[in-house]
Every structure is written in C-alpha cells, then in structure tokens.
Design a protein around this motif. Sequence first.
Motif, PDB file in Angstrom:
ATOM      1  N   GLU A 116       9.719  -9.929  -1.875  1.00  0.00           N
ATOM      2  CA  GLU A 116       9.841  -8.857  -2.864  1.00  0.00           C
ATOM      3  C   GLU A 116      10.348  -9.438  -4.176  1.00  0.00           C
ATOM      4  O   GLU A 116      11.222 -10.316  -4.173  1.00  0.00           O
ATOM      5  N   LYS A 117       9.810  -8.915  -5.266  1.00  0.00           N
ATOM      6  CA  LYS A 117      10.220  -9.411  -6.595  1.00  0.00           C
ATOM      7  C   LYS A 117      10.072  -8.277  -7.608  1.00  0.00           C
ATOM      8  O   LYS A 117       9.024  -7.625  -7.639  1.00  0.00           O
ATOM      9  N   PRO A 118      11.082  -8.057  -8.446  1.00  0.00           N
ATOM     10  CA  PRO A 118      10.908  -7.074  -9.516  1.00  0.00           C
ATOM     11  C   PRO A 118       9.762  -7.524 -10.426  1.00  0.00           C
ATOM     12  O   PRO A 118       9.646  -8.716 -10.704  1.00  0.00           O
ATOM     13  N   TYR A 119       8.926  -6.598 -10.849  1.00  0.00           N
ATOM     14  CA  TYR A 119       7.755  -6.974 -11.655  1.00  0.00           C
ATOM     15  C   TYR A 119       8.161  -7.292 -13.081  1.00  0.00           C
ATOM     16  O   TYR A 119       8.890  -6.550 -13.721  1.00  0.00           O
ATOM     17  N   GLN A 120       7.662  -8.400 -13.558  1.00  0.00           N
ATOM     18  CA  GLN A 120       7.890  -8.795 -14.945  1.00  0.00           C
ATOM     19  C   GLN A 120       6.589  -8.563 -15.695  1.00  0.00           C
ATOM     20  O   GLN A 120       5.617  -9.310 -15.535  1.00  0.00           O
ATOM     21  N   SER A 121       6.564  -7.494 -16.503  1.00  0.00           N
ATOM     22  CA  SER A 121       5.303  -7.125 -17.146  1.00  0.00           C
ATOM     23  C   SER A 121       4.936  -8.130 -18.224  1.00  0.00           C
ATOM     24  O   SER A 121       5.780  -8.882 -18.712  1.00  0.00           O
ATOM     25  N   GLN A 122       3.667  -8.136 -18.558  1.00  0.00           N
ATOM     26  CA  GLN A 122       3.146  -9.089 -19.539  1.00  0.00           C
ATOM     27  C   GLN A 122       2.322  -8.285 -20.537  1.00  0.00           C
ATOM     28  O   GLN A 122       1.307  -7.696 -20.159  1.00  0.00           O
ATOM     29  N   PRO A 123       2.763  -8.249 -21.826  1.00  0.00           N
ATOM     30  CA  PRO A 123       2.001  -7.460 -22.797  1.00  0.00           C
ATOM     31  C   PRO A 123       0.530  -7.863 -22.796  1.00  0.00           C
ATOM     32  O   PRO A 123       0.215  -9.050 -22.772  1.00  0.00           O
ATOM     33  N   SER A 247      14.266 -10.710 -18.267  1.00  0.00           N
ATOM     34  CA  SER A 247      14.180  -9.533 -19.119  1.00  0.00           C
ATOM     35  C   SER A 247      12.842  -8.902 -18.771  1.00  0.00           C
ATOM     36  O   SER A 247      12.055  -9.459 -18.006  1.00  0.00           O
ATOM     37  N   ASN A 248      12.574  -7.722 -19.284  1.00  0.00           N
ATOM     38  CA  ASN A 248      11.232  -7.175 -19.117  1.00  0.00           C
ATOM     39  C   ASN A 248      10.904  -6.840 -17.667  1.00  0.00           C
ATOM     40  O   ASN A 248       9.755  -6.903 -17.268  1.00  0.00           O
ATOM     41  N   LEU A 249      11.919  -6.563 -16.855  1.00  0.00           N
ATOM     42  CA  LEU A 249      11.671  -6.269 -15.446  1.00  0.00           C
ATOM     43  C   LEU A 249      11.443  -4.772 -15.277  1.00  0.00           C
ATOM     44  O   LEU A 249      12.259  -3.959 -15.697  1.00  0.00           O
ATOM     45  N   GLU A 250      10.340  -4.416 -14.659  1.00  0.00           N
ATOM     46  CA  GLU A 250      10.017  -2.997 -14.491  1.00  0.00           C
ATOM     47  C   GLU A 250      10.689  -2.421 -13.264  1.00  0.00           C
ATOM     48  O   GLU A 250      10.706  -3.020 -12.210  1.00  0.00           O
ATOM     49  N   GLY A 251      11.218  -1.206 -13.441  1.00  0.00           N
ATOM     50  CA  GLY A 251      11.778  -0.490 -12.301  1.00  0.00           C
ATOM     51  C   GLY A 251      13.168  -0.957 -11.918  1.00  0.00           C
ATOM     52  O   GLY A 251      13.739  -0.492 -10.957  1.00  0.00           O
TER      53      GLY A 251
END
Length: 254
Positions: A116-123, A247-251
């Motif tokens: 499991e990993k917090p999602y790191q979004s990518q613009p 940074s930028n971790l979703e949820g």
Amino acid sequence: MHHLGQTRSSLKPDHLLQTPDTFVRTPLPGAEGVECIVHAAPQLGARFTEMTAEFTAGGALPSTRAQRFLYVLEGKLELRVGRKSHALPPGGFAFLPHTAPHAVRASKASRVVVIEKPYQSQPGAARPEIILGKESKIEGTPLMGDEALMVRTLMPDSPSYDFAVNTMTYAPGAALSQVEIHVMEHGLLMLEGGGIYRLGDCWYPVEAGDFIWMRAYCPQWFGAIGKKPAKYLIYKDWRRHPLEVRSNLEGHSA
Ligand code: UGY
Ligand code: MN
C-alpha cells in the motif's frame, strides 16, 4: 522451537532482512479472519507498507485510503470492485487505485502480499486505473540483455503510476551485473530459490520466504546460488521527482 537468540534477520539503518522465524502476526482494523505480518511500514522508515496477509477461508480485508497492490502467494481471493467480482489464483495480482473502493475475500485459506502506498499525483497524468493480471502470463525481459535474469513488469510503466512491482527470476549462478545504489527504496519478498544478497556492507544468505527492505541509496547486489532458479517480487517507488516525494499525496495529510 527457539534458537538461543540466533536468527539470520538483521536490522540496519539502511536495510532490514526479516526471516520467517522472526515474523509476528498482527490484526488490522476492519479485517476479519486475516492476520498480517507487516514487513515494511513508516515505523521502519519506509514510505509504503508491505505485508503478508494470511486469510482463513472467508477472511476479508476492507479497502484503505491508499493505493493497494495484491499478489496471491497461495489460495484464492475474490476481489469485488463495484458490481464486478474477480477471482485471483496463485500468481494473480491486482492494482487498486486509492479511488477504487473494493472488498477482498478469501475463497479458501490464502497467503497474499499486500503493498500500500499513498498516491502521489502527477500534474498532466491520467488517473491510474484498476489492473488485473497473472504473473505467468507476463512476458519476461532480460535485464540489461542478460537472458539468465528475466524481469516481469506487473504494473504499467506510465506517469499515472507512482510505483512499480516486478518479479525477477535468476537462473542458477546468475547475478546483478552491478552493485546498485539508487534513489528508489525497495520491498522484496523471496519467492523461490536463494542466494547471497549484499545490502550495505553486509552479505546475507537468503532463501524463499525471506523479506528485505532497502532504504533509498542502500548498496545492493544479488547472486543466485543452488540448482534451481531464484525468484523475487520487488517493489520500488517510480517515476516521481525526488523533490516532490512526501508532498502532493492524495487522500492523506502528508
Ligand atoms: O529494479 C531494481 O532496482 C532491481 N534491479 N533491484 C534489485 O534487484 N535489487
Ligand atoms: Mn534496485
């Protein structure tokens, strides 16, 4: 049986070797009929979790806020996403984005790797999608042209995904062609065979069932020893700028 305090397990600042004699099972909130061996977690210094979930028949695991990757070692899972149900046999795997609520139930007693990993979004990148597959159906690619070392890539290699999970199969005597030192961290479960793993300045005999965590920049090398192939399942964080990590971790509140 006890071993008078002896074990091959070893914890160092840049790596963990965790052998089955040192595994401790813990319950997880919301899970029923499932015990987990938590191999890697933020408490260790990892930026992901990797566990072996041991299900009794009918055991169930609810979704989390993180992305989840499942790899069935033994038994059979039923994965429900929305109205669809998918059967995962041994070698079957699934990726669930953090936006895909789901339920996992064991059709019979099962052992499953859960990452499991917090999602790191990518613009600019498309949202990640659900992936289902079977490891034996994925074509292997020789690592750096070495036919004795085959890599099977279980996740799509696209900017939508922020981690990779591969299997690596070494013919007897095959080895990594270099000592690797890299920015990615690894979670690794030995699936078959064995050999010698160099981690930092230590060389360890390892075999099927062992787990290894390598912190970013941990020097690493493996050579397969024995008369049958050695194979492992390996996680790495992937395709994100190092300055963007955490940074930028979703949820999740980072
Ligand atoms: O993908 C990897 O970095 C892989 N070659 N590392 C490893 O096997 N320790
Ligand atoms: Mn590596």
